[in-house]
Design an enzyme around this catalytic site. Structure first.
Site, PDB file in Angstrom:
ATOM      1  N   THR A  76      53.879  87.573  20.470  1.00 25.94           N
ATOM      2  CA  THR A  76      54.345  88.778  21.163  1.00 25.94           C
ATOM      3  C   THR A  76      54.543  88.437  22.645  1.00 25.94           C
ATOM      4  O   THR A  76      54.673  87.263  22.997  1.00 25.94           O
ATOM      5  CB  THR A  76      53.384  89.977  20.921  1.00 25.94           C
ATOM      6  N   ASN A  77      54.598  89.431  23.507  1.00 22.55           N
ATOM      7  CA  ASN A  77      54.816  89.186  24.935  1.00 22.55           C
ATOM      8  C   ASN A  77      53.990  90.178  25.748  1.00 22.55           C
ATOM      9  O   ASN A  77      53.281  91.008  25.181  1.00 22.55           O
ATOM     10  CB  ASN A  77      56.315  89.265  25.255  1.00 22.55           C
ATOM     11  N   ASP A  78      54.101  90.086  27.064  1.00 24.91           N
ATOM     12  CA  ASP A  78      53.233  90.866  27.959  1.00 24.91           C
ATOM     13  C   ASP A  78      53.678  92.295  28.224  1.00 24.91           C
ATOM     14  O   ASP A  78      53.072  92.975  29.049  1.00 24.91           O
ATOM     15  CB  ASP A  78      53.125  90.150  29.311  1.00 24.91           C
TER      16      ASP A  78
END
Ligand code: CTP
Ligand code: CA
Length: 226
Positions: free
Chosen positions: A33-35
């Site tokens: 995933t990402n931030d």
């Protein structure tokens, strides 16, 4: 400021907001995933509600608590998000793509938890569908708002994305600027339209940024129907 909103220029309009990051599964217990915190998308959704719209949030992975009183559909992957947004597409007046969609997903999703073996392992990734670009090329009356978080060449990348994805507005933010970016409660954005830079905003709360973005959309939608 939000409390002071008394005009309802989006009354009768359906606003669909995507928020957060997508999750791309590797196996049943692991993912990429990402931030993205989801805060910007949630703030736009709240602002749209203040302006009288009928709002739906399509949320991926987020850290923030979703705004109360707004319909929300939770999704995981980019493909799931595409399906959820597509299902609402015909009735959508404004689509706000604040989500950080993973550009790639694992080519294979293991059905069972993967076991470790060699000293190195390679994960093959394949490109995800570009939700905004796909819908941008299908749009009829929908007004499309894209986002781009960049570390450099903001104007060039923002305008490239606006054109490539056939957006009406592209919200650029320089993630290196003070008070901007992932997880923060404030943001610093530049709003681009098909003619180029339309508005540069100072450091504002994400709520206020959401309101200013939607006001830009309202002006343009009103202008196009005159
Ligand atoms: N977007 C999307 N589907 C994707 C990738 C991006 O709908 N698969 C949307 C995002 O929600 C955002 C806009 O496109 O509104 C720009 O996303 P961004 O990641 O900045 O653009 P990319 O085209 O993926 O370019 P790059 O990551 O290479 O900068
Ligand atoms: Ca991307």
């Amino acid at each position: 400021r939000l409390e002071k909103v008394s005009h309802k220029p989006l009354a009768g309009k359906k606003v669909v907001v995507t928020a957060g990051g997508t999750i791309e599964r590797i196996d049943p217990v692991r993912f990429i995933t990402n931030d993205s915190s989801g805060k910007m998308g949630f703030a736009v959704a709240r602002a749209a509600q203040q302006l009288g719209a009928d709002v739906v949030i399509i949320a991926g992975n987020t850290q923030a608590s979703p705004p109360p009183g707004i319909a929300i559909t939770h999704v995981e992957s980019a493909i799931d998000m595409f399906e959820a947004v597509s299902a609402l597409w015909e009735d959508t007046d404004i689509l706000v793509k604040a989500a950080a969609v993973a550009d790639y997903r694992p080519k294979e999703r293991a059905a069972q938890k993967m076991k470790k073996s060699g000293d190195t392992m390679t994960l093959e990734l394949v490109k995800n569908i570009d939700i905004l670009e796909t819908l941008g090329h299908k749009k009829s009356s929908q007004f499309l708002i894209g986002f781009a978080a960049e570390t450099d060449n903001l104007e060039k990348y923002a305008m490239d994305k606006l054109r490539r994805k056939n957006c009406d507005l592209l919200i650029g933010n320089d993630v290196t600027a003070m008070g901007a970016g992932f997880g923060s409660d404030t943001n610093v954005v530049h709003i681009y339209d098909t003619n180029g830079l339309a508005l540069s905003l100072p450091v504002l709360s994400k709520e206020e940024v959401g309101l200013r973005i939607l006001e830009c959309a309202v002006d343009r939608i009103a202008g196009s129907s005159e």
